[in-house]
Design an enzyme around this catalytic site. Structure first.
Site, short mmCIF file in Angstrom:
data_model
loop_
_atom_site.label_atom_id
_atom_site.label_comp_id
_atom_site.label_asym_id
_atom_site.label_seq_id
_atom_site.Cartn_x
_atom_site.Cartn_y
_atom_site.Cartn_z
N CYS A 10 -36.97 26.55 102.50
CA CYS A 10 -36.02 26.73 103.59
C CYS A 10 -35.36 25.41 103.97
O CYS A 10 -35.65 24.36 103.43
CB CYS A 10 -36.70 27.34 104.81
N GLY A 36 -32.12 28.44 101.30
CA GLY A 36 -32.75 29.71 101.64
C GLY A 36 -31.70 30.76 101.95
O GLY A 36 -30.79 30.50 102.75
N ASN A 109 -39.86 23.70 107.45
CA ASN A 109 -39.63 23.71 106.00
C ASN A 109 -40.87 23.12 105.35
O ASN A 109 -41.27 22.00 105.66
CB ASN A 109 -38.40 22.88 105.64
N GLY A 110 -41.48 23.86 104.43
CA GLY A 110 -42.66 23.37 103.74
C GLY A 110 -43.72 24.44 103.64
O GLY A 110 -43.46 25.63 103.83
N CYS A 262 -40.55 15.28 97.20
CA CYS A 262 -40.52 16.26 96.10
C CYS A 262 -39.45 15.87 95.09
O CYS A 262 -38.27 15.77 95.43
CB CYS A 262 -40.23 17.65 96.66
N TYR A 268 -32.75 19.75 91.38
CA TYR A 268 -32.15 21.07 91.57
C TYR A 268 -31.91 21.46 93.02
O TYR A 268 -30.85 21.98 93.36
CB TYR A 268 -33.04 22.12 90.90
N SER A 309 -26.19 22.66 89.14
CA SER A 309 -27.03 21.46 89.17
C SER A 309 -27.15 20.75 87.83
O SER A 309 -27.64 19.63 87.76
CB SER A 309 -28.42 21.80 89.70
N ASP A 371 -29.22 21.61 81.07
CA ASP A 371 -29.68 22.36 82.23
C ASP A 371 -30.70 21.52 82.99
O ASP A 371 -31.28 20.58 82.44
CB ASP A 371 -30.30 23.70 81.81
N ASP A 372 -30.91 21.86 84.26
CA ASP A 372 -31.81 21.04 85.09
C ASP A 372 -33.27 21.31 84.80
O ASP A 372 -34.12 20.44 84.99
CB ASP A 372 -31.52 21.28 86.57
N CYS A 408 -46.39 25.05 92.20
CA CYS A 408 -46.34 24.19 93.37
C CYS A 408 -47.12 24.84 94.51
O CYS A 408 -47.06 26.05 94.69
CB CYS A 408 -44.89 23.96 93.80
N CYS A 464 -43.56 13.34 94.57
CA CYS A 464 -44.50 14.40 94.22
C CYS A 464 -44.06 14.98 92.88
O CYS A 464 -42.94 15.48 92.75
CB CYS A 464 -44.53 15.49 95.28
N CYS A 467 -45.54 19.62 89.80
CA CYS A 467 -45.12 20.69 88.88
C CYS A 467 -45.10 20.22 87.43
O CYS A 467 -45.14 21.03 86.50
CB CYS A 467 -43.76 21.24 89.29
#
Length: 474
Positions: A10, A36, A109-110, A262, A268, A309, A371-372, A408, A464, A467
């Site tokens: 979000c 979001g 957000n998180g 992040c 992205y 992106s 691509d991203d 994640c 971070c 992923c």
């Protein structure tokens, strides 16, 4: 909804000291719509707090009739993509607690990693919940801490209560673990909080003779505001009529806060016109493309980027390789958000509706497509099909992020590990699966180098990378 992309949870915004706080929040949230698309909400304070939220895009949830009721100079707003909690109106934000003479509204957000334990403790102490969202847990925890410190909910004790409330927020955020960027509003103040690792972004600006807090700097631009700075990891910012106060805390860590933004914000999530923690997003993508070209050169006639992106990285790849950039692919921007194909096959085929090739750019040519990321691999396979249908002689797939191998746990909606194609397949297997003539990902080292090249203060930066590596800051 594209099931073959990672999705951020979000975006949040807070406004203080502007006569038209609700309308400024609307414009800011519209600029954060990419974070979001499931629900939107704004809480605004005049003599009392008024909340309006619903499922849908910002432009669907808010209309002129709504704004007639949203008066006041303090506001918090939210756009949501669900991770923790279901996709229902009960989980839409902001969350609001109303008392006899006062209210508290919160947007988050998180994602917390200890929300289940905290919720159980709060329920044992008498708290009730109207949602399954971890964000409501934060709100109820703040209320509990406020009561424990002797604060009077709904009383008019002014500055005494304000000091106790700030102390309650500080105590609460020391107990929550995970990623969080918070905007919290009472009748007389706006508070912004960023988690101790700075995983989720939050920035501060001036707007219309007041202040704005937002997930991205593009939201500050959208209200014709002026960017001041990023909120520091572990920082609590309190905004009142008396001015701005900064409280630095290590927030449940024994060591000083370290920045672990992040890394997918730069790949992205964030809009290309945003600046996050001092790094311009578009410049980061451009430099990732340059690194990718150095690491995985291949003879070709044109370079194209997957909208939106992938375009920055494609421009960087073109510059470093000397291979001309062409548009190549057009994105249909008018696909309905609410369209849900009933079968997996039909969902995969939606790529043909969303993306189409420009044959005059590609026919008879050796094409490098940037691509991203590759998540499940279904979109990549359809992209290669689209390019071959357009007459591309060769299709070389390049990815401006390393292989996504781990889910994640900090606010990004990620498929389970066995659904991530890079977790279950080797590089050559993925190449065959998507049908490309060659395939390469940027190395993690190359990606970090690209980011550090964008930052004047790169030594203080960390990211971070869970992923990619399976190692998380929390």
């Amino acid at each position: 909804m594209n099931k073959d992309k990672l999705h951020d949870e979000c975006g949040v915004v807070g406004i203080f000291g502007a006569e038209n706080a609700a309308s400024l929040s609307y414009f800011a949230l519209t600029s954060l719509q990419h974070r979001g698309q499931e629900s939107a909400g704004i809480a605004v304070c005049d003599s009392k707090v008024t909340l309006h939220k619903d499922l849908g895009l910002v432009g669907e949830v808010f209309h002129p009739g709504v704004f007639e009721k949203l008066k006041g100079s303090i506001a918090v707003g939210h756009v949501r993509y669900a991770t923790a909690g279901g996709r229902t109106i009960e989980n839409a934000q902001p969350f609001l607690n109303t008392f006899k003479n006062g209210s508290i509204a919160l947007a988050h957000n998180g994602q917390l990693v200890n929300h289940a334990q905290l919720k159980e403790i709060l329920e044992d102490e008498g708290s009730t919940f109207s949602s399954s969202s971890d964000s409501e847990v934060i709100l109820k925890l703040i209320v509990r801490k406020f009561i424990e410190k002797g604060g009077k909910l709904g009383s008019k004790k002014g500055d005494d209560n304000s000091k106790l409330f700030i102390s309650a927020v500080e105590a609460a955020v020391k107990e929550i673990k995970g990623s969080f960027a918070l905007c919290i509003m009472t009748e007389n103040m706006l508070i912004g909080v960023r988690d101790p690792n700075g995983v989720r972004p939050l920035c501060l600006g001036n707007a219309n003779q007041g202040f704005i807090l937002a997930s991205e700097s593009c939201a500050i631009d959208a209200v014709n505001g002026t960017f001041i700075r990023d909120v520091k990891p572990g920082e609590i910012i309190v905004i009142r009529k008396s001015g701005l106060q900064s409280i630095l805390t290590n927030v449940s860590l024994e060591t000083p806060a370290t920045k672990q933004t992040c890394i997918f914000e730069y790949v992205y999530f964030a809009r290309p016109d945003s600046i996050i923690d001092g790094i311009p997003v578009q410049e980061a993508r451009y430099k990732m493309g340059q690194e990718l070209a150095r690491e995985s050169a291949v003879e070709a006639d044109v370079v194209i980027g997957v909208p939106d992106s992938g375009i920055g990285a494609a421009l960087g790849y073109s510059k470093a390789s000397g291979i001309p950039y062409v548009t190549g692919i057009i994105k249909n921007k008018y696909i309905g958000r609410t369209f849900i194909a009933p079968t997996q096959k039909e969902r995969e085929n939606m790529v043909f509706v969303k993306l189409n090739a420009i044959k005059s750019d590609l026919a008879g040519k050796r094409v490098i497509v940037i691509d991203d990321s590759i998540v499940r691999g279904t979109t990549s396979r359809r992209l290669v099909e689209i390019l071959r249908r357009s007459g591309a002689k060769e299709v070389h797939f390049r990815v401006s992020s390393p292989p996504v191998k781990f889910p994640c746990h900090l606010g990004i909606d990620t498929p389970s590990k066995n659904e991530l194609i890079s977790s279950t397949h080797e590089l050559e297997e993925i190449r065959k699966e998507i049908g490309a003539d060659s395939l390469s990902f940027i190395s993690l080292q190359g990606m970090i180098k690209a980011l550090r090249d964008c930052s004047p203060d790169s030594k203080s930066h960390g990211w971070c990378k869970g992923c990619f590596t399976g190692e998380y800051p929390v």
